[in-house]
Design a protein around this motif. Structure first.
Motif, mmCIF file in Angstrom:
data_model
loop_
_atom_site.group_PDB
_atom_site.id
_atom_site.type_symbol
_atom_site.label_atom_id
_atom_site.label_comp_id
_atom_site.label_asym_id
_atom_site.label_seq_id
_atom_site.Cartn_x
_atom_site.Cartn_y
_atom_site.Cartn_z
ATOM 1 N N ASP A 241 0.987 -0.746 0.349
ATOM 2 C CA ASP A 241 0.094 0.272 0.406
ATOM 3 C C ASP A 241 0.742 1.091 -0.232
ATOM 4 O O ASP A 241 0.091 1.968 0.537
ATOM 5 C CB ASP A 241 -1.200 0.131 1.114
ATOM 6 N N SER A 242 2.008 0.734 -0.649
ATOM 7 C CA SER A 242 2.922 2.292 -0.754
ATOM 8 C C SER A 242 2.599 2.886 -1.850
ATOM 9 O O SER A 242 2.829 2.038 -3.127
ATOM 10 C CB SER A 242 4.361 1.747 -0.647
ATOM 11 N N ALA A 243 2.736 4.314 -2.038
ATOM 12 C CA ALA A 243 1.869 5.270 -3.071
ATOM 13 C C ALA A 243 3.308 5.242 -3.547
ATOM 14 O O ALA A 243 3.524 4.645 -4.961
ATOM 15 C CB ALA A 243 1.278 6.436 -2.501
ATOM 16 N N ARG A 268 -2.841 2.703 -9.652
ATOM 17 C CA ARG A 268 -2.945 1.931 -8.133
ATOM 18 C C ARG A 268 -2.237 3.313 -7.282
ATOM 19 O O ARG A 268 -3.285 3.629 -5.584
ATOM 20 C CB ARG A 268 -1.976 1.156 -7.569
ATOM 21 N N ALA A 269 -0.991 3.434 -7.508
ATOM 22 C CA ALA A 269 -1.173 5.388 -6.654
ATOM 23 C C ALA A 269 -1.691 5.927 -6.428
ATOM 24 O O ALA A 269 -1.199 7.106 -5.127
ATOM 25 C CB ALA A 269 0.626 5.429 -7.737
ATOM 26 N N VAL A 270 -2.252 6.798 -7.278
ATOM 27 C CA VAL A 270 -3.063 8.111 -7.387
ATOM 28 C C VAL A 270 -4.358 7.040 -6.470
ATOM 29 O O VAL A 270 -4.529 7.644 -5.188
ATOM 30 C CB VAL A 270 -3.843 7.959 -8.027
ATOM 31 N N GLU A 271 -4.538 5.964 -6.552
ATOM 32 C CA GLU A 271 -5.738 5.339 -5.531
ATOM 33 C C GLU A 271 -4.960 5.512 -4.203
ATOM 34 O O GLU A 271 -5.874 5.816 -3.057
ATOM 35 C CB GLU A 271 -6.421 4.161 -6.104
ATOM 36 N N LEU A 272 -4.174 5.190 -3.857
ATOM 37 C CA LEU A 272 -3.600 5.238 -2.608
ATOM 38 C C LEU A 272 -3.137 6.973 -2.219
ATOM 39 O O LEU A 272 -3.472 7.473 -0.990
ATOM 40 C CB LEU A 272 -2.313 4.309 -2.757
ATOM 41 N N GLU A 273 -3.053 7.528 -3.102
ATOM 42 C CA GLU A 273 -2.603 8.801 -2.540
ATOM 43 C C GLU A 273 -3.035 9.998 -3.652
ATOM 44 O O GLU A 273 -2.911 10.896 -4.400
ATOM 45 C CB GLU A 273 -0.922 9.340 -2.329
ATOM 46 N N PRO A 274 -4.994 10.034 -3.858
ATOM 47 C CA PRO A 274 -5.278 11.199 -4.589
ATOM 48 C C PRO A 274 -5.262 12.462 -4.691
ATOM 49 O O PRO A 274 -5.618 12.989 -5.524
ATOM 50 C CB PRO A 274 -6.457 10.716 -3.826
#
Length: 351
Positions: A241-243, A268-274
């Motif tokens: 879960d690391s963006a 996935r990175a955007v999902e984790l850090e929108p």
């Protein structure tokens, strides 16, 4: 004591007290004007939120001579979203400010506003600044440019770069300094020195994700694709879960011509850090490269809804709307930009 002499001493005492009071008033700094105090806070918020008139009030505040260094530097953090000849003039003037904090802030603003191949003429002289932190900031601002782009300042830049690296080496107990040192060496393709700095960083903090991501890039730069993949895969297994690691995976996949899989990693990175504008911007560019223009536009629209002042995203969205022939949307975006900054070069250029 005779009464006349008593009056004399009393008068002298009053005069002395009056003189001391006058001196104290002269030495005390002027009380801040509440209206100006309020206008600074309001102007900073207006610029940060991309509200109409943002550039005008930002320039007005930078024209003041009564701001503290930290307040002035905070204004420069917003300036790159409001480029114009006036913005460049204000920042260039503050390259000579008495406070190193302000000089660094102005330097960084110029680096963000001016094309890479034009930076050296403005920032090259700061390689001779009396303050180490300003000289080193100038090195960072010019790092990655070709010798031709740096031009006459290449030899001074190389000299200060050596000083910078030496200074970072002496701070061997600071993880971030060692990671930064590794990145400087990596740009120079000095792979053994970069590896040494990363070894030190990971010795201090074995789970530092910035250091791990830099090691992935280092191995890849050395042609060790499988080794870099293994390091990244192991880190992702520990921190799925690391963006940052998802974003690094996307970059690795791009370098290895696996663009469609890279898209999944960036998503996935955007999902984790929108709220991370860099991640969402990269996702939009990747979507566009795979001919998913409408989805790319949606990502940029979302970015602008969250950060209306983000000029970089606005400019790219204008390009994408032009590409799809939606000139009405282009006009809307340009009108909003004109409200923020009527002197923006893009506004002056028009459709």
């Amino acid at each position: 004591m005779p009464r006349p002499r008593t009056y004399l001493f009393a008068g002298l005492a009053l005069l002395l007290l009056a003189g001391l009071g006058s001196l104290a008033l002269q030495k005390a700094p002027p009380a801040p004007n509440p209206a100006l105090q309020h206008s600074y806070v309001k102007a900073l918020a207006q610029a940060h939120n991309g509200l109409p008139g943002a550039a005008r009030v930002l320039y007005q505040q930078l024209g003041r001579d009564d701001l503290s260094a930290i307040r002035r530097a905070s204004l420069y953090a917003e300036l790159p979203n409001y480029p114009s000849p006036q913005a460049l003039k204000l920042a260039s003037q503050d390259l000579h400010n008495d406070d190193p904090l302000v000089r660094r802030a102005a330097l960084e603003a110029i680096a963000a506003m001016v094309p890479a191949n034009q930076r050296s003429l403005l920032l090259g002289p700061l390689l001779d600044d009396e303050d180490d932190s300003v000289r080193f900031a100038a090195v960072d601002a010019l790092a990655g440019l070709s010798p031709d782009d740096i031009g006459l300042y290449f030899a001074p830049w190389q000299n200060v770069l050596d000083q910078y690296q030496l200074a970072l080496q002496t701070r061997s107990d600071d993880v971030q300094d060692q990671v930064h040192l590794a990145r400087l060496y990596l740009q120079e393709r000095d792979f053994p020195a970069a590896a040494s700095a990363l070894d030190q960083a990971l010795k201090l903090e074995p789970e530092n994700l910035e250091a791990i991501a830099t090691r992935v890039r280092l191995l890849d730069s050395q042609g060790q694709g499988e080794g870099s993949r293994a390091v990244l895969a192991e880190a992702l297994q520990r921190y799925p879960d690391s963006a940052l690691l998802q974003y690094e995976l996307g970059q690795w996949l791009l370098r290895h011509q696996q663009d469609e899989y890279a898209l999944l990693a960036f998503s996935r990175a955007v999902e984790l850090e929108p709220d991370n504008s860099d991640y969402r911007y990269t996702l939009a560019v990747s979507l566009h490269s795979l001919d998913q223009l409408q989805v790319a536009q949606k990502q940029l629209e979302t970015l602008l809804a969250r950060q209306p002042a983000n000029r970089k995203a606005r400019v790219l969205l204008i390009e994408y709307w032009k590409e799809s022939g939606q000139l009405q949307n282009v006009q809307i975006l340009l009108a909003q930009l004109e409200q923020q900054n009527p002197d923006d070069p893009l506004v002056q250029q028009g459709l």
